[in-house]
Design a protein around this motif. Structure first.
Motif, mmCIF file in Angstrom:
data_model
loop_
_atom_site.group_PDB
_atom_site.id
_atom_site.type_symbol
_atom_site.label_atom_id
_atom_site.label_comp_id
_atom_site.label_asym_id
_atom_site.label_seq_id
_atom_site.Cartn_x
_atom_site.Cartn_y
_atom_site.Cartn_z
ATOM 1 N N PHE A 1 -28.299 -7.327 35.244
ATOM 2 C CA PHE A 1 -29.672 -6.997 34.864
ATOM 3 C C PHE A 1 -29.951 -7.420 33.431
ATOM 4 O O PHE A 1 -29.033 -7.687 32.658
ATOM 5 C CB PHE A 1 -29.932 -5.491 35.002
ATOM 6 C CG PHE A 1 -29.009 -4.607 34.206
ATOM 7 C CD1 PHE A 1 -29.351 -4.161 32.939
ATOM 8 C CD2 PHE A 1 -27.782 -4.221 34.730
ATOM 9 C CE1 PHE A 1 -28.505 -3.349 32.199
ATOM 10 C CE2 PHE A 1 -26.915 -3.408 33.994
ATOM 11 C CZ PHE A 1 -27.281 -2.971 32.737
ATOM 12 N N GLU A 2 -31.226 -7.491 33.099
ATOM 13 C CA GLU A 2 -31.675 -7.679 31.727
ATOM 14 C C GLU A 2 -31.898 -6.302 31.119
ATOM 15 O O GLU A 2 -32.601 -5.471 31.709
ATOM 16 C CB GLU A 2 -32.979 -8.472 31.701
ATOM 17 C CG GLU A 2 -32.845 -9.881 32.255
ATOM 18 C CD GLU A 2 -34.171 -10.606 32.403
ATOM 19 O OE1 GLU A 2 -34.149 -11.822 32.630
ATOM 20 O OE2 GLU A 2 -35.228 -9.941 32.308
ATOM 21 N N SER A 3 -31.341 -6.050 29.944
ATOM 22 C CA SER A 3 -31.478 -4.719 29.348
ATOM 23 C C SER A 3 -32.941 -4.387 29.069
ATOM 24 O O SER A 3 -33.360 -3.238 29.193
ATOM 25 C CB SER A 3 -30.645 -4.608 28.071
ATOM 26 O OG SER A 3 -30.997 -5.613 27.148
ATOM 27 N N VAL A 4 -33.727 -5.392 28.697
ATOM 28 C CA VAL A 4 -35.187 -5.293 28.616
ATOM 29 C C VAL A 4 -35.725 -6.472 29.416
ATOM 30 O O VAL A 4 -35.406 -7.620 29.137
ATOM 31 C CB VAL A 4 -35.700 -5.350 27.167
ATOM 32 C CG1 VAL A 4 -37.221 -5.225 27.139
ATOM 33 C CG2 VAL A 4 -35.049 -4.259 26.319
ATOM 34 N N SER A 5 -36.526 -6.189 30.424
ATOM 35 C CA SER A 5 -36.863 -7.225 31.400
ATOM 36 C C SER A 5 -37.895 -8.212 30.877
ATOM 37 O O SER A 5 -38.742 -7.884 30.046
ATOM 38 C CB SER A 5 -37.378 -6.586 32.692
ATOM 39 O OG SER A 5 -38.652 -6.010 32.506
ATOM 40 N N ASN A 6 -37.805 -9.414 31.391
ATOM 41 C CA ASN A 6 -38.711 -10.514 31.069
ATOM 42 C C ASN A 6 -39.614 -10.771 32.264
ATOM 43 O O ASN A 6 -39.119 -11.139 33.330
ATOM 44 C CB ASN A 6 -37.878 -11.756 30.751
ATOM 45 C CG ASN A 6 -38.704 -12.980 30.395
ATOM 46 O OD1 ASN A 6 -39.918 -12.911 30.295
ATOM 47 N ND2 ASN A 6 -38.038 -14.102 30.220
ATOM 48 N N PRO A 7 -40.941 -10.614 32.128
ATOM 49 C CA PRO A 7 -41.712 -10.325 30.918
ATOM 50 C C PRO A 7 -42.255 -8.906 30.859
ATOM 51 O O PRO A 7 -43.014 -8.576 29.965
ATOM 52 C CB PRO A 7 -42.868 -11.302 31.051
ATOM 53 C CG PRO A 7 -43.166 -11.277 32.524
ATOM 54 C CD PRO A 7 -41.832 -11.113 33.208
ATOM 55 N N GLY A 8 -41.886 -8.054 31.829
ATOM 56 C CA GLY A 8 -42.540 -6.750 31.954
ATOM 57 C C GLY A 8 -42.088 -5.691 30.985
ATOM 58 O O GLY A 8 -42.661 -4.598 30.935
#
Length: 391
Positions: free
Chosen positions: A151-158
């Protein structure tokens, strides 16, 4: 000596000096290396030490400086530098799985990351996409054959924030490795390894370079992982970083902490200034109290980060009018740059997703992602406000 603080590590760690004692990090712009004898060449190919090099695709003194500095600031045993962020993602995932294995991944991620998962499916790896913000969905998706939680620790772009420690607990209980794309958080705002991540991946093109100059990626983890499956995969498939790009990254790292904190301050100021604006359906910023994972973001990062997302109420046409009215913020598809950058994901970075796939990760026709730069905050607030008025 006490443990050095991160700003000191960003300037000093990993330096290798030649016999000339140069002050700045040296650029070893060479693809190969000379051996004093045939016996020495044989010995080096049998077992290369930390300061013994064979070929730039395998390693280079400049590249090794960058890898050592990244490992130092990330708190991992080792790191391997790759040609791009996507080369790093591809290497980190592919070297851990084979046909018949299973990956659980958050669906909230960059379109190219989703494409890599589709490629792996074509080679017989099963992939389950879930809502990464819901720990129950991670738990329900685990199988005996699950090898990776990604996973992305902070999602792109949401800009949805994933609970690293929560996912790591579930993954490790099931015998899986945790691979975290930490690009949006940056090494400054996320200590992923301390929260349980096994492998941390960055697109160094973003905050680490910080000047929009070169491509690069880096994978951080244990020495056993980095120098065995990952290095073997990347160096033989050609995804290693060039020495010149590593030299640019080393120079970028020196100001990383200063830049990223300034960018985050600007992001917070802009988000607060436009939240609730009549032209916006949503203002998305983890630092705002109304963000669904605000508390997690503050606990996990101590900041809302450098990115904001504005969802124009009247859709694509309004988003385009807003973008075209910007005077300081540039329209591009990069992020983490010293210059502020605005992107329309639905027509650029995520255009290859279906309407249903975009809707599932909240990419609306009106969504604009903005990477805040280091310009004066009041100037950025004024630019965003005048562009909204132009809508």
């Amino acid at each position: 000596m006490t443990e050095r603080k991160i700003r000191t590590k960003l300037v000093h760690d990993g330096i290798r000096r030649s016999q000339y004692g140069e002050m700045a990090e040296a650029l070893f712009l060479t693809q190969g290396f000379v051996y004093p004898s045939a016996e020495a060449a044989e010995a080096r190919f049998l077992s290369s030490g930390d300061d013994e090099f064979i070929y730039a695709r395998y390693g280079n003194p400049t590249t090794r400086m960058f890898e050592d500095r990244m490992a130092a600031i990330e708190g991992t045993e080792d790191a391997f530098a790759c040609a791009s962020g996507m080369a790093a993602i591809n290497g980190a995932l592919t070297c851990l799985v084979k046909a018949g294995d299973h990956i659980v991944a958050a669906r909230q991620m960059f379109g190219s990351c989703l494409h890599v998962l589709k490629v792996l499916e074509g080679f017989g790896v099963d992939v389950t996409l879930i809502d990464g913000t819901q720990l129950d969905e991670w738990r329900a998706a685990m199988r005996p054959e699950t090898k990776i939680c990604f996973f992305e620790s902070v999602s792109n772009p949401g800009l949805e924030v994933i609970d690293i420690a929560g996912v790591a607990k579930i993954a490790h209980e099931g015998g899986a490795s945790v691979v975290v794309d930490n690009a949006f958080a940056s090494p400054i705002f996320s200590r992923a390894v301390e929260l349980g991540a096994d492998v941390i991946v960055y697109s160094a093109t973003k905050h680490i370079d910080g000047g929009g100059r070169v491509l690069g990626g880096v994978v951080c983890g244990t020495k056993e992982f980095i120098r065995r499956p990952l290095e073997m995969y990347v160096k033989h498939t050609g995804g290693a970083m060039s020495p010149f790009h590593a030299w640019v990254m080393l120079n970028g790292l020196q100001t990383l902490d200063l830049r990223v904190r300034a960018q985050a301050g600007n992001a917070a100021a802009v988000a607060a200034a436009v939240a609730g604006h009549e032209k916006l359906a949503r203002t998305v910023y983890p630092g705002l109290m109304d963000h669904p994972q605000h508390g997690l973001a503050m606990d996990q990062m101590g900041s809302g980060g450098t990115m904001i997302a504005l969802d124009l109420a009247d859709g694509k046409e309004a988003a385009f009018r807003f973008l075209n009215a910007l005077q300081i913020v540039s329209i591009s598809n990069n992020l983490g740059d010293a210059k502020s950058i605005a992107t329309h994901p639905a027509t650029t970075t995520h255009k290859n997703l279906s309407d249903e796939e975009r809707a599932a990760i909240k990419i609306t026709p009106g969504l604009v992602r903005i990477s805040m730069g280091i310009e004066d905050g009041s100037d950025l607030v004024a630019d965003i406000r005048q562009a909204l008025e132009a809508v």
